[in-house]
Structures are given as C-alpha cells and as structure tokens.
Design a protein around this motif. Structure first.
Motif, PDB file in Angstrom:
ATOM      1  N   UNK A 190       0.822  -1.205   0.000  1.00 39.50           N
ATOM      2  CA  UNK A 190       0.000   0.000   0.000  1.00 39.50           C
ATOM      3  C   UNK A 190       0.861   1.263   0.000  1.00 39.50           C
ATOM      4  N   UNK A 191       2.082   1.143   0.557  1.00 44.98           N
ATOM      5  CA  UNK A 191       3.024   2.273   0.549  1.00 44.98           C
ATOM      6  C   UNK A 191       4.403   1.739   0.178  1.00 44.98           C
ATOM      7  N   UNK A 192       5.287   2.671  -0.231  1.00 39.36           N
ATOM      8  CA  UNK A 192       6.649   2.254  -0.586  1.00 39.36           C
ATOM      9  C   UNK A 192       7.517   2.186   0.677  1.00 39.36           C
ATOM     10  N   UNK A 193       8.682   1.548   0.542  1.00 44.12           N
ATOM     11  CA  UNK A 193       9.604   1.451   1.670  1.00 44.12           C
ATOM     12  C   UNK A 193      10.123   2.819   2.089  1.00 44.12           C
ATOM     13  N   UNK A 194      10.305   3.709   1.109  1.00 40.83           N
ATOM     14  CA  UNK A 194      10.759   5.067   1.433  1.00 40.83           C
ATOM     15  C   UNK A 194       9.714   5.800   2.277  1.00 40.83           C
ATOM     16  N   UNK A 195       8.444   5.666   1.885  1.00 46.53           N
ATOM     17  CA  UNK A 195       7.366   6.293   2.664  1.00 46.53           C
ATOM     18  C   UNK A 195       7.346   5.729   4.079  1.00 46.53           C
ATOM     19  N   UNK A 196       7.548   4.424   4.184  1.00 45.37           N
ATOM     20  CA  UNK A 196       7.537   3.773   5.491  1.00 45.37           C
ATOM     21  C   UNK A 196       8.690   4.286   6.350  1.00 45.37           C
ATOM     22  N   UNK A 197       9.871   4.437   5.738  1.00 46.45           N
ATOM     23  CA  UNK A 197      11.037   4.913   6.476  1.00 46.45           C
ATOM     24  C   UNK A 197      10.815   6.343   6.968  1.00 46.45           C
ATOM     25  N   UNK A 198      10.282   7.210   6.092  1.00 43.27           N
ATOM     26  CA  UNK A 198      10.007   8.601   6.490  1.00 43.27           C
ATOM     27  C   UNK A 198       8.959   8.649   7.612  1.00 43.27           C
TER      28      UNK A 198
ATOM     29  N   UNK B  42       8.305   6.283   9.774  1.00 38.32           N
ATOM     30  CA  UNK B  42       8.914   5.735  10.987  1.00 38.32           C
ATOM     31  C   UNK B  42       9.782   6.804  11.666  1.00 38.32           C
ATOM     32  N   UNK B  43      10.475   7.618  10.857  1.00 36.21           N
ATOM     33  CA  UNK B  43      11.264   8.709  11.433  1.00 36.21           C
ATOM     34  C   UNK B  43      10.363   9.718  12.130  1.00 36.21           C
ATOM     35  N   UNK B  44       9.206  10.011  11.508  1.00 36.10           N
ATOM     36  CA  UNK B  44       8.253  10.945  12.128  1.00 36.10           C
ATOM     37  C   UNK B  44       7.712  10.378  13.443  1.00 36.10           C
ATOM     38  N   UNK B  45       7.427   9.079  13.448  1.00 35.52           N
ATOM     39  CA  UNK B  45       6.933   8.434  14.668  1.00 35.52           C
ATOM     40  C   UNK B  45       8.009   8.502  15.755  1.00 35.52           C
ATOM     41  N   UNK B  46       9.278   8.312  15.374  1.00 33.11           N
ATOM     42  CA  UNK B  46      10.374   8.402  16.334  1.00 33.11           C
ATOM     43  C   UNK B  46      10.482   9.821  16.891  1.00 33.11           C
ATOM     44  N   UNK B  47      10.279  10.833  16.028  1.00 35.62           N
ATOM     45  CA  UNK B  47      10.325  12.226  16.499  1.00 35.62           C
ATOM     46  C   UNK B  47       9.212  12.470  17.521  1.00 35.62           C
ATOM     47  N   UNK B  48       8.014  11.924  17.252  1.00 38.26           N
ATOM     48  CA  UNK B  48       6.911  12.043  18.206  1.00 38.26           C
ATOM     49  C   UNK B  48       7.285  11.377  19.534  1.00 38.26           C
ATOM     50  N   UNK B  49       7.868  10.189  19.435  1.00 35.58           N
ATOM     51  CA  UNK B  49       8.273   9.455  20.635  1.00 35.58           C
ATOM     52  C   UNK B  49       9.263  10.280  21.448  1.00 35.58           C
TER      53      UNK B  49
END
Length: 185
Positions: free
Chosen positions: A147-155, A157-164
């Motif tokens: 449903x999404x590309x690996x690049x989208x997933x990586x970006x 995941x980085x946003x989720x880490x920033x939230x964390x």
C-alpha cells in the motif's frame, strides 16, 4: 493512511502523558487530598474495585483522610488495601470510619515518594514506546501489503520516532518538576 497512523500515534502518546500527569497529581507533597486513594483497589467479593466505589472518601482535616465504608464487612478489607498500597499510609479504624493520617514528609519519605514518581514516569515511557512499536508494525504491514513504498515507510517511521522523542522529553520534564516539588521543604 500514513497520516492517520501518525495522528492516532500522537493522540495515544498524548493520553499516556496525561495519564502520567494525573498519576503524579496523586502523589502527595504534604497535604491530604481524597485523590490520593483513587488508585487503591479493594477486594469486593472477589473483584478488585476502586475504593471510591465501596466507600465515601472525605477530608477530615488538612492532614487526615476519612473513609466511610458503605458495608460494615468491607471496613477491614479497605483498611488492609490502604495499608498494602504503595503510599506508606497507616489507617486506623474508629467505629465505622477509617482514619488515614498523613505522616509528615521526612527526608526518607520524600526519597520513597521520588521512587514512586520515577516508576510512574518509567511506566509512561514504556507506554509511549509500545505505541511507537505498534505504529511501526502498522507501517510495516502497509509495506507488506504494497500500500506504501519502503521510502514512505522509512520517512513515517522517522516521524513516529520524532513524536516518541518529543513525548519522552515531556515525561522527563514532568518527572523533574515533581521531584523538585517533593524534595523542597
């Protein structure tokens, strides 16, 4: 889809921080307040039940909490639950009223309460990290389902880490404020 996952993650992390804020407010800094006993559960016919569901909790004076059980059979169970709680309180029964005097905060007691506060903060951090893990798993599932590309997933995941990171810093600030409040006379 990614925006929805990020939004849900942000909301859940905010709720974890709010729960910590509520839990920290329960830790006393010298005065008695009825919210202090909110997290204590009593064995009510085999089911753990909040103390305010089986008794009236009131302030007798600024240093004493009064607990009036609705059923006489519950008095000893309520007293035991308060004694076994992590607050270091020693209730005494006077007829049908349980009196819970607040001991003066000694240096040792302040350090004990600081440990309680740190445990609450650690629990909140664990909750935030579990929310991060769940979000990352959802993102991986989207990649697997193509449903999404690996690049989208990586970006994402980085946003989720920033939230964390943002919420962990907020938890640390709350902890530092409460520790300072506890250690000042």
């Amino acid at each position: 889809m990614i925006a929805e996952i990020k939004s849900n993650t942000d909301t859940k992390m905010q709720k974890s921080v709010e729960a910590l804020r509520v839990n920290l407010a329960k830790v006393r800094t010298g005065r008695a307040h009825v919210g202090l006993l909110d997290h204590i559960n009593v064995d009510y016919y085999g089911a753990p039940t909040a103390i305010n569901q089986v008794a009236n909790v009131t302030l007798i004076d600024s240093r004493t909490i009064g607990v009036q059980a609705w059923e006489k059979t519950m008095i000893s169970k309520i007293e035991k639950a308060i004694r076994d709680g992590d607050l270091g309180l020693n209730p005494s029964t006077n007829g049908d009223v349980i009196r819970v005097p607040m001991p003066a905060l000694t240096e040792e007691r302040r350090k004990d309460l600081t440990k309680v506060v740190r445990n609450e903060a650690d629990d909140a951090k664990v909750a935030v990290r579990n929310i991060r893990r769940d979000a990352n798993e959802q993102l991986k599932r989207l990649v697997k389902d193509k449903d999404i590309s690996e690049d989208d997933e990586r970006r994402a995941a980085e946003d989720v880490q920033k939230l964390t990171d943002k919420y962990v810093i907020e938890i640390d600030k709350l902890l530092a404020e409460k520790e300072k409040e506890l250690m000042t006379m």
